[in-house]
Design a protein around this motif. Sequence first.
Motif, mmCIF file in Angstrom:
data_model
loop_
_atom_site.group_PDB
_atom_site.id
_atom_site.type_symbol
_atom_site.label_atom_id
_atom_site.label_comp_id
_atom_site.label_asym_id
_atom_site.label_seq_id
_atom_site.Cartn_x
_atom_site.Cartn_y
_atom_site.Cartn_z
ATOM 1 N N ALA A 194 20.557 39.356 47.242
ATOM 2 C CA ALA A 194 22.017 39.297 47.342
ATOM 3 C C ALA A 194 22.587 40.630 46.888
ATOM 4 C CB ALA A 194 22.574 38.167 46.480
ATOM 5 N N VAL A 195 23.504 41.187 47.664
ATOM 6 C CA VAL A 195 24.227 42.390 47.264
ATOM 7 C C VAL A 195 25.310 41.993 46.260
ATOM 8 C CG1 VAL A 195 25.688 44.288 48.070
ATOM 9 C CG2 VAL A 195 23.765 43.508 49.471
ATOM 10 N N LEU A 196 25.410 42.724 45.162
ATOM 11 C CA LEU A 196 26.369 42.385 44.105
ATOM 12 C C LEU A 196 27.753 42.958 44.367
ATOM 13 C CD1 LEU A 196 24.091 42.853 40.965
ATOM 14 C CD2 LEU A 196 24.744 40.716 42.086
ATOM 15 N N ASN A 197 27.847 44.067 45.091
ATOM 16 C CA ASN A 197 29.152 44.657 45.391
ATOM 17 C C ASN A 197 30.017 43.638 46.114
ATOM 18 O OD1 ASN A 197 26.933 46.621 45.299
ATOM 19 N ND2 ASN A 197 28.523 48.158 45.573
ATOM 20 N N GLY A 198 31.246 43.471 45.658
ATOM 21 C CA GLY A 198 32.178 42.575 46.315
ATOM 22 C C GLY A 198 32.029 41.117 45.951
ATOM 23 N N ARG A 199 31.210 40.799 44.980
ATOM 24 C CA ARG A 199 31.040 39.400 44.555
ATOM 25 C C ARG A 199 31.785 39.105 43.245
ATOM 26 N NH1 ARG A 199 27.713 36.574 47.678
ATOM 27 N NH2 ARG A 199 26.210 37.707 48.967
ATOM 28 N N PHE A 200 32.237 40.128 42.561
ATOM 29 C CA PHE A 200 32.936 39.934 41.286
ATOM 30 C C PHE A 200 34.291 40.649 41.334
ATOM 31 C CE2 PHE A 200 28.489 39.298 40.552
ATOM 32 C CZ PHE A 200 28.407 38.305 39.597
ATOM 33 N N GLY A 201 34.903 40.610 42.491
ATOM 34 C CA GLY A 201 36.162 41.303 42.705
ATOM 35 C C GLY A 201 36.068 42.126 43.970
ATOM 36 N N PRO A 202 37.118 42.857 44.307
ATOM 37 C CA PRO A 202 37.114 43.642 45.541
ATOM 38 C C PRO A 202 35.993 44.679 45.553
ATOM 39 C CG PRO A 202 39.321 43.506 44.594
ATOM 40 C CD PRO A 202 38.385 42.969 43.570
ATOM 41 N N ALA A 203 35.439 44.915 46.736
ATOM 42 C CA ALA A 203 34.480 46.002 46.903
ATOM 43 C C ALA A 203 35.236 47.324 46.861
ATOM 44 C CB ALA A 203 33.729 45.848 48.218
ATOM 45 N N VAL A 204 34.692 48.292 46.136
ATOM 46 C CA VAL A 204 35.391 49.569 45.943
ATOM 47 C C VAL A 204 34.446 50.722 46.240
ATOM 48 C CG1 VAL A 204 36.949 48.608 44.210
ATOM 49 C CG2 VAL A 204 34.786 49.633 43.484
ATOM 50 N N ALA A 205 35.022 51.905 46.352
ATOM 51 C CA ALA A 205 34.229 53.110 46.613
ATOM 52 C C ALA A 205 33.325 53.410 45.424
ATOM 53 C CB ALA A 205 35.150 54.289 46.891
#
Length: 392
Positions: free
Chosen positions: A229-240
């Motif tokens: 599972a990719v963690l980016n974007g799972r605990f809030g907005p995905a950011v740069a």
Amino acid sequence: LAMPQSGLQPPPLEELRFISLNCAGLSPNRAAQQIRTGILQKRDSLRAIMDYVAPSVAFLQETWFALEDTMFDIPGYRYYGRPRLTLRGRSACSGGVGVLVSASIPADSVRRLPDPEEAGSCGMLLLELLLVAGSVVMGTIYSEQENTIRSASLSLDMTAVWAARARHLTCLLAHAARPLLLMGDINVHLGDFQELPASPRLSYHRHLTAGQVSWAAPFKVFLRGQPLAVLNGRFGPAVATRLPSSTAAFQEEITDGTEIDYGLVSSSHLHMVTHFDVRPTPVQFSDHRMLCATLLLPPVLNGMSAEREDPGMGGMPPPPNKLNLPVAPTPALKRAIRAATGSWSAGWVEEVRSLHPASQGDLDALYERVSMQLCAALHEALGSRPTMGRFS
């Protein structure tokens, strides 16, 4: 004196805090570049970051270290490194990965796993933590940029690189009860891709060129084939995660950049990740922002309990288990496995040796994994299905 409480107290949860940083060089990669890029100041900045954030583990990418770089020291941490090598086995003085492990974790509780074969890349470094709650595999990854693989000294095929990484991680992920965490600079844009369609995450919305989509294709194939599972974007907005400059990365109000750094966890252990975010470093460091993740382990994990000693043996640990597997495979077996996997490696033999001493559960899991791989190889090469399960 206070009276001791009666009854057994539940063991505490173990919290591990991880960070990941692209260093953009901790060692000069050209003569006199140390003066131009302020390498010594950057090492001081890394020490300040580690002192301020105090993570359990820090994953580093683009260290630029050479084989002879052994003087890297961060107070309170032990360093494990893997430099990038050219096709001739020489130091490339670019790329490179490293891991800093807190001295609060005993040295004998950290086991470096054999460096995987990555079809010419040297981008992954994996460790196993043997904790009270159980074992955790963790590692960092720095994947090459498109302009890098065209270098005559590297000349990499990224489809082959990601396929090799997938083969290696398949073995590690076969131990389904053991968490696996990877963090690093993947150098691809995932866009709206969802590795777990049934559990979607927020995407970083940015227009991608046809070239960027094509470049990301091997990594997407890798993700589709692994329980990750990719963690980016799972605990809030995905950011740069990468900004135009180190100055921009340090300024929190600047948000326009690219998302090329990611955290990955075995999907069955996603619930153990209690936090993930991308933030500026506390001091100006590089053009990448810092990935932060927290993993909360239960008192009992992958068959290992918080009590490692047998009270019936006077507090002495049980004798180590030994697993007898063939260390000199027959030529016919080598050919069968080579035909099925495209290569032959005795890496699993080294894994068995490195498990000594180990819990019976670890040995059983490895034995099962090796047996299934050999069965699959023989089935593919010989056209007949051997008995599935452990080799006898």
